[in-house]
Design an enzyme around this catalytic site. Structure first.
Site, PDB file in Angstrom:
ATOM      1  N   ARG A 174       0.819  -1.226   0.000  1.00  0.00           N
ATOM      2  CA  ARG A 174       0.000   0.000   0.000  1.00  0.00           C
ATOM      3  C   ARG A 174       0.853   1.276   0.000  1.00  0.00           C
ATOM      4  O   ARG A 174       0.504   2.270   0.636  1.00  0.00           O
ATOM      5  CB  ARG A 174      -0.959   0.042   1.186  1.00  0.00           C
ATOM      6  N   SER A 227     -10.202  -0.267   4.311  1.00  0.00           N
ATOM      7  CA  SER A 227      -9.403  -0.649   5.483  1.00  0.00           C
ATOM      8  C   SER A 227      -8.803   0.597   6.123  1.00  0.00           C
ATOM      9  O   SER A 227      -8.134   1.378   5.454  1.00  0.00           O
ATOM     10  CB  SER A 227      -8.268  -1.580   5.074  1.00  0.00           C
ATOM     11  N   GLU A 297      -3.857   2.887   6.982  1.00  0.00           N
ATOM     12  CA  GLU A 297      -3.860   2.762   5.518  1.00  0.00           C
ATOM     13  C   GLU A 297      -4.576   3.983   4.929  1.00  0.00           C
ATOM     14  O   GLU A 297      -4.167   4.518   3.912  1.00  0.00           O
ATOM     15  CB  GLU A 297      -4.568   1.463   5.109  1.00  0.00           C
TER      16      GLU A 297
HETATM   17  C1  LIG Z   1     -15.435   0.076   0.522  1.00  0.00           C
HETATM   18  C2  LIG Z   1     -13.975   0.242   0.192  1.00  0.00           C
HETATM   19  C3  LIG Z   1     -13.198  -0.870  -0.069  1.00  0.00           C
HETATM   20  C4  LIG Z   1     -11.831  -0.725  -0.364  1.00  0.00           C
HETATM   21  N1  LIG Z   1     -11.095  -1.837  -0.639  1.00  0.00           N
HETATM   22  C5  LIG Z   1      -9.800  -1.715  -0.971  1.00  0.00           C
HETATM   23  C6  LIG Z   1      -9.016  -2.872  -1.296  1.00  0.00           C
HETATM   24  O1  LIG Z   1      -9.495  -3.995  -1.271  1.00  0.00           O
HETATM   25  N2  LIG Z   1      -7.715  -2.686  -1.625  1.00  0.00           N
HETATM   26  C7  LIG Z   1      -7.157  -1.459  -1.664  1.00  0.00           C
HETATM   27  O2  LIG Z   1      -5.965  -1.361  -1.997  1.00  0.00           O
HETATM   28  N3  LIG Z   1      -7.867  -0.354  -1.367  1.00  0.00           N
HETATM   29  C8  LIG Z   1      -9.157  -0.455  -1.032  1.00  0.00           C
HETATM   30  N4  LIG Z   1      -9.885   0.668  -0.729  1.00  0.00           N
HETATM   31  C9  LIG Z   1      -9.213   1.983  -0.689  1.00  0.00           C
HETATM   32  C10 LIG Z   1      -9.141   2.749  -2.017  1.00  0.00           C
HETATM   33  O3  LIG Z   1     -10.161   2.367  -2.906  1.00  0.00           O
HETATM   34  C11 LIG Z   1      -7.768   2.599  -2.666  1.00  0.00           C
HETATM   35  O4  LIG Z   1      -6.735   3.005  -1.818  1.00  0.00           O
HETATM   36  C12 LIG Z   1      -7.683   3.411  -3.968  1.00  0.00           C
HETATM   37  O5  LIG Z   1      -6.484   3.088  -4.610  1.00  0.00           O
HETATM   38  C13 LIG Z   1      -7.756   4.921  -3.747  1.00  0.00           C
HETATM   39  O6  LIG Z   1      -8.020   5.525  -4.990  1.00  0.00           O
HETATM   40  P1  LIG Z   1      -8.802   6.932  -5.083  1.00  0.00           P
HETATM   41  O7  LIG Z   1      -8.932   7.287  -6.519  1.00  0.00           O
HETATM   42  O8  LIG Z   1     -10.046   6.875  -4.315  1.00  0.00           O
HETATM   43  O9  LIG Z   1      -7.741   7.877  -4.374  1.00  0.00           O
HETATM   44  P2  LIG Z   1      -8.061   9.099  -3.391  1.00  0.00           P
HETATM   45  O10 LIG Z   1      -8.639   8.560  -2.127  1.00  0.00           O
HETATM   46  O11 LIG Z   1      -8.800  10.153  -4.112  1.00  0.00           O
HETATM   47  O12 LIG Z   1      -6.575   9.606  -3.100  1.00  0.00           O
HETATM   48  C14 LIG Z   1      -5.673   8.764  -2.400  1.00  0.00           C
HETATM   49  C15 LIG Z   1      -4.247   9.259  -2.682  1.00  0.00           C
HETATM   50  O13 LIG Z   1      -3.948   9.011  -4.051  1.00  0.00           O
HETATM   51  C16 LIG Z   1      -3.439  10.196  -4.647  1.00  0.00           C
HETATM   52  N5  LIG Z   1      -3.843  10.268  -6.055  1.00  0.00           N
HETATM   53  C17 LIG Z   1      -5.089  10.148  -6.558  1.00  0.00           C
HETATM   54  N6  LIG Z   1      -5.060  10.287  -7.906  1.00  0.00           N
HETATM   55  C18 LIG Z   1      -3.773  10.517  -8.243  1.00  0.00           C
HETATM   56  C19 LIG Z   1      -3.092  10.758  -9.489  1.00  0.00           C
HETATM   57  N7  LIG Z   1      -3.747  10.788 -10.667  1.00  0.00           N
HETATM   58  N8  LIG Z   1      -1.756  10.918  -9.460  1.00  0.00           N
HETATM   59  C20 LIG Z   1      -1.063  10.886  -8.279  1.00  0.00           C
HETATM   60  N9  LIG Z   1      -1.662  10.689  -7.078  1.00  0.00           N
HETATM   61  C21 LIG Z   1      -2.988  10.493  -7.064  1.00  0.00           C
HETATM   62  C22 LIG Z   1      -4.093  11.322  -3.856  1.00  0.00           C
HETATM   63  O14 LIG Z   1      -3.349  12.527  -3.954  1.00  0.00           O
HETATM   64  C23 LIG Z   1      -4.090  10.754  -2.447  1.00  0.00           C
HETATM   65  O15 LIG Z   1      -2.858  11.025  -1.818  1.00  0.00           O
HETATM   66  C24 LIG Z   1     -11.242   0.568  -0.410  1.00  0.00           C
HETATM   67  C25 LIG Z   1     -12.037   1.692  -0.163  1.00  0.00           C
HETATM   68  C26 LIG Z   1     -13.396   1.544   0.131  1.00  0.00           C
HETATM   69  C27 LIG Z   1     -14.229   2.764   0.389  1.00  0.00           C
END
Ligand SMILES: Cc1cc2nc3c(=O)[nH]c(=O)nc-3n(C[C@H](O)[C@H](O)[C@H](O)COP(=O)(O)OP(=O)(O)OC[C@H]3O[C@@H](n4cnc5c(N)ncnc54)[C@H](O)[C@@H]3O)c2cc1C
Length: 306
Positions: A174, A227, A297
Site C-alpha cells: 500500500r 481498510s 492505511e
Molecule cells: C469500501 C472500500 C473498499 C476498499 N477496498 C480496498 C481494497 O481492497 N484494496 C485497496 O488497496 N484499497 C481499497 N480501498 C481503498 C481505495 O479504494 C484505494 O486506496 C484506492 O487506490 C484509492 O483511490 P482513489 O482514486 O479513491 O484515491 P483518493 O482517495 O482520491 O486519493 C488517495 C491518494 O492518491 C493520490 N492520487 C489520486 N489520484 C492521483 C493521481 N492521478 N496521481 C497521483 N496521485 C494520485 C491522492 O493525492 C491521495 O494522496 C477501499 C475503499 C473503500 C471505500
C-alpha cells in the site's frame, strides 16, 4: 504558515472552472471533510500538468484527488488547490491496456473482462481510480496492481513528463515512491497494464462471486474508507481490533463496524475529528494489549489540529 497571498489566490480564482471554498465531503466515500481553499475538476492531461506546474512555481500546495476512497479530509479543510483528476479514456491493444488515471478500477475490471482478458479480477474490490491505485499500490484478495503494471505515464513539476517503470515507483505494501519517496507530488496521467488472454465470462462470474462474498463480511454499502489500518506482518488488523474488544466502539457518529473490525463507518454527521480520535483509541488499545503498532492505511490530509 499560510500559503495564501492575494496574488496567489487571485491567480487561482482567475482560472477556468476553479471554485473557492468548495465542500469536499461529498467527494469522498467517507462523506467527511471540510472545504478546499480552491477546487477544480479536470480531464485533459496537458491542462492538469500546466496547472500543477503553475502551483509548484508559485508555492501553492495542491492535492490530487481521485475517487476519494482512501482519504480522511480534515474538518478545517485543505490548503491551496484540490484538483480532481477525471481523465477516463482507455485503450485495449492485445494483452496490454492503457487507462487514464481518472478511470475507476472497478470499471476497468469490467472493460478488460469484456475484452477477454484475465488477471485483473482483483480490481473489482478497489473502488478508487487508476491514479489512486498506482499511488497506493492497491490490491485485493492477495494480488496487487504492481503485479500487472507495465508502466505509468506521469508528470513531475519542474521535471516535466515522465515514464515510470514499476522499479521507479518503488512499490511496497500500500505504498509507492509517489506516496513516500522521490516522486512525491508527481501526477499519474495514465497506466499501462498487461494481462492474460482468457474467458471474460469466467472473469465476470469470479468478480460477481468475490463481490457477493465481500458484501457478507465487510460493510461496503456504508460510508467508509475501506481498510483503516494496514495489516501488520503475519496478522490482520481486523482480527486485532476485534480481539481488543473494539468492534462497535463509537466516537460521535463514527463507529467501528460490527461486521469487520478494520472498517470505521460514518453513520451520518461524523467529523474527521471523531474518526481521528477513534483511530487513536484503537491504536492505543492494540498497543497496550498486544504491543503491536497499527499503521493507518487511510491517508489523513488537510488542516488537522495536533
Ligand atoms: C469500501 C472500500 C473498499 C476498499 N477496498 C480496498 C481494497 O481492497 N484494496 C485497496 O488497496 N484499497 C481499497 N480501498 C481503498 C481505495 O479504494 C484505494 O486506496 C484506492 O487506490 C484509492 O483511490 P482513489 O482514486 O479513491 O484515491 P483518493 O482517495 O482520491 O486519493 C488517495 C491518494 O492518491 C493520490 N492520487 C489520486 N489520484 C492521483 C493521481 N492521478 N496521481 C497521483 N496521485 C494520485 C491522492 O493525492 C491521495 O494522496 C477501499 C475503499 C473503500 C471505500
Amino acid at each position: 504558515m499560510s500559503w495564501r497571498t492575494a496574488s496567489k489566490a487571485k491567480w487561482l480564482a482567475s482560472l477556468p472552472g476553479v471554485s473557492e471554498d468548495e465542500p469536499l465531503a461529498s467527494r469522498t466515500s467517507f462523506g467527511i471533510g471540510g472545504p478546499a481553499d480552491f477546487f477544480v475538476e479536470m480531464s485533459r492531461p496537458q491542462a492538469i500538468e500546466e496547472l500543477i506546474e503553475g502551483c509548484a512555481e508559485r508555492g501553492i500546495p495542491y492535492l490530487l484527488l481521485g475517487a476519494g476512497t482512501n482519504l480522511l479530509i480534515a474538518d478545517a479543510g485543505v490548503d491551496g488547490l484540490v484538483l480532481r483528476v477525471v481523465n477516463r479514456e482507455h485503450h485495449v491493444d492485445g494483452r496490454q491496456v492503457r487507462a487514464g488515471a481518472g478511470l475507476k478500477m472497478m470499471r476497468l475490471a469490467r472493460i478488460v473482462a469484456d475484452a477477454g482478458l484475465r488477471g485483473f479480477e482483483f480490481a473489482i474490490g478497489v473502488p478508487g481510480t487508476v491514479g489512486g491505485a498506482v499511488y497506493q499500490n492497491a490490491g485485493c484478495w492477495g494480488k496487487e496492481l504492481r503485479e500487472v503494471l507495465v508502466e505509468v505515464e506521469g508528470f513531475m513539476p519542474s521535471a516535466g513528463k515522465k515514464t515510470w517503470k514499476p522499479a521507479d515507483l518503488k512499490f511496497g505494501y500500500r505504498t509507492s515512491a509517489l506516496k513516500e519517496g522521490a516522486l512525491k507530488g508527481g501526477l499519474v496521467v495514465e497506466a499501462t497494464i498487461q494481462l492474460e488472454r482468457g474467458d471474460g465470462e469466467q472473469a465476470k462470474a469470479l468478480m460477481a462471486k468475490l463481490t457477493r462474498e465481500r458484501g457478507e463480511t465487510q460493510p461496503i454499502k456504508t460510508k467508509n474508507c475501506g481498510s483503516v489500518f494496514k495489516n501488520p506482518p503475519g496478522d490482520s488488523a481486523g482480527r486485532l481490533v476485534q480481539a481488543a474488544g473494539l468492534k462497535g466502539a463509537r466516537e460521535g457518529s463514527a463507529v467501528v463496524s460490527t461486521m469487520h473490525g478494520n472498517f470505521i463507518v460514518n453513520e451520518g454527521g461524523a467529523t474527521a475529528a471523531d474518526v481521528k480520535v477513534l483511530i487513536e483509541r484503537i491504536q492505543a488499545e492494540v498497543r497496550r494489549r498486544f504491543n503491536i503498532e497499527l499503521e493507518t492505511e487511510v491517508e489523513m490530509v488537510g488542516r488537522f489540529k495536533g
